[in-house]
Design an enzyme around this catalytic site. Sequence first.
Site, short mmCIF file in Angstrom:
data_model
loop_
_atom_site.label_atom_id
_atom_site.label_comp_id
_atom_site.label_asym_id
_atom_site.label_seq_id
_atom_site.Cartn_x
_atom_site.Cartn_y
_atom_site.Cartn_z
N LYS A 1 0.83 -1.21 0.00
CA LYS A 1 0.00 0.00 0.00
C LYS A 1 0.86 1.26 0.00
CE LYS A 1 -4.41 -1.80 1.12
NZ LYS A 1 -5.69 -1.77 1.78
N LYS B 1 -4.09 -11.78 -6.96
CA LYS B 1 -5.42 -12.04 -6.39
C LYS B 1 -6.44 -11.00 -6.86
CE LYS B 1 -5.83 -9.42 -2.18
NZ LYS B 1 -6.58 -9.28 -0.97
N LYS C 1 -10.50 -5.74 -4.50
CA LYS C 1 -11.57 -4.77 -4.72
C LYS C 1 -11.05 -3.37 -4.96
CE LYS C 1 -13.05 -5.11 0.09
NZ LYS C 1 -12.10 -4.34 0.90
P1 ATP Z 1 -8.22 -4.33 -0.82
O1 ATP Z 1 -7.95 -4.63 -2.24
O2 ATP Z 1 -8.97 -3.02 -0.62
O3 ATP Z 1 -7.06 -4.50 0.11
P2 ATP Z 1 -9.44 -6.91 -0.54
O4 ATP Z 1 -10.22 -7.22 -1.77
O5 ATP Z 1 -8.15 -7.59 -0.34
O6 ATP Z 1 -9.32 -5.36 -0.37
P3 ATP Z 1 -10.25 -7.03 2.27
O7 ATP Z 1 -11.27 -6.12 2.87
O8 ATP Z 1 -8.82 -6.71 2.55
O9 ATP Z 1 -10.42 -7.20 0.68
O10 ATP Z 1 -10.58 -8.52 2.70
C1 ATP Z 1 -11.81 -9.04 3.12
C2 ATP Z 1 -11.65 -10.54 3.20
O11 ATP Z 1 -11.67 -11.11 1.88
C3 ATP Z 1 -10.33 -10.98 3.83
O12 ATP Z 1 -10.57 -12.09 4.67
C4 ATP Z 1 -9.48 -11.38 2.64
O13 ATP Z 1 -8.51 -12.32 2.99
C5 ATP Z 1 -10.54 -11.96 1.69
N1 ATP Z 1 -10.14 -11.86 0.27
C6 ATP Z 1 -9.79 -10.72 -0.38
N2 ATP Z 1 -9.49 -10.96 -1.67
C7 ATP Z 1 -9.67 -12.29 -1.86
C8 ATP Z 1 -9.52 -13.17 -3.00
N3 ATP Z 1 -9.15 -12.72 -4.17
N4 ATP Z 1 -9.78 -14.48 -2.83
C9 ATP Z 1 -10.17 -14.94 -1.64
N5 ATP Z 1 -10.32 -14.18 -0.52
C10 ATP Z 1 -10.08 -12.87 -0.62
#
Ligand code: ATP
Length: 335
Positions: free
Chosen positions: A116, A198, A201
């Site tokens: 980040k 991965k 969002k």
């Molecule tokens: P950002 O991109 O804003 O960091 P993120 O998509 O990684 O967000 P988080 O809010 O950090 O989402 O995570 C919410 C939950 O979803 C966490 O438990 C994270 O491990 C899970 N998660 C996020 N992305 C994935 C993915 N691609 N596949 C499976 N689990 C995921």
Amino acid sequence: MEQLEKKIIFSGIQPSGCITLGNYLGAIKNWVALQDDYRCLYSVVDMHAITVRQDPKQLRQRCLEFLCLLLACGLDPDKNLLFFQSHVPTHAELAWVLNCFTYMGELGRMTQFKDKSAKHADNINVGLFTYPALMAADILLYQADLVPVGGDQKQHVELTRDIAVRFNSLFGETFKVPEPYIPKVGARIMSLAEPTKKMSKSDDNPKAYISLLDDFNVIAKKIKSAVTDSDGRVCRGEGKEGIDNLLNIYSVTSGESIASLEARFEGRGYGEFKAEVAQAVVECIRPIRRRFDDYMNDKAYIESVYKKGAETALKISQRTLDKVHKKLGYVARAK
Ligand code: ATP
Ligand code: LTN
């Protein structure tokens, strides 16, 4: 019959971007499966979200959408405590204390901080750096046994354990030392644009992820344009991360095994395969969307859910915070 104490689960989701299929399949779907066997608390972690710049109007809207989506995905507010992190002041209070028991070197090693701060080079703020101490506070306040997260959060849960052990050995048993709880299937849904990364969002490219709030024809278009390979066979294999990811998505959304999908698509092209994947994803999301719309239109109900969630969370967490303050040597508040 004597009821066995249920184990405690805590997890958080950041109201950044919009909930993706990755968040749903990797995290939320598993939370729903746990609600009968554990005491679960889930927080929309708005305090974590401001470690990167947020537009206030958008943040407020997103926090409400996230809560409604959690309900729409099947989390029952009578079985789980659902609340906004900023409504429970003990989180900020314990985070300060834990900041004083966390080392600069430990925080500097966190992958999420490195990622980040590279992405937001113009805003490497202190909150972004100490973010894991706040996350540790979230978890330790509730004496959680398990923290269900995707693989990307394992490092933060391990740091939480180190902080808990450190505090306990200095002051005596205070915190339960939690375990990460990482699902075996669906743990990593990959980006549609770069299937070695991965699905995230906050990806700048909206074609990389599927939002649970995307129009159904947009979902079909995104899957149609998902990056694959030139091999033409629907199966797993070296250099076939794109197809592998689509097989995984199809399998988790439809319940059909990957082996059965591979057999069914033998000799058929990617076009047909992608159309069916899109169909399965839309059918998986359709009921969630219908319930989401109903919740968004029921402001009074939503308010009652997050009010009760915050009140109960405060009561539980205050017990831990009082214990911590006493151990540190703070003078007890006059009654
Ligand atoms: P950002 O991109 O804003 O960091 P993120 O998509 O990684 O967000 P988080 O809010 O950090 O989402 O995570 C919410 C939950 O979803 C966490 O438990 C994270 O491990 C899970 N998660 C996020 N992305 C994935 C993915 N691609 N596949 C499976 N689990 C995921
Ligand atoms: N850091 C997590 C979100 C998060 C969390 C938590 C997860 C904040 N506090 C406590 C589990 C437990 C993330 O970025 N996904």
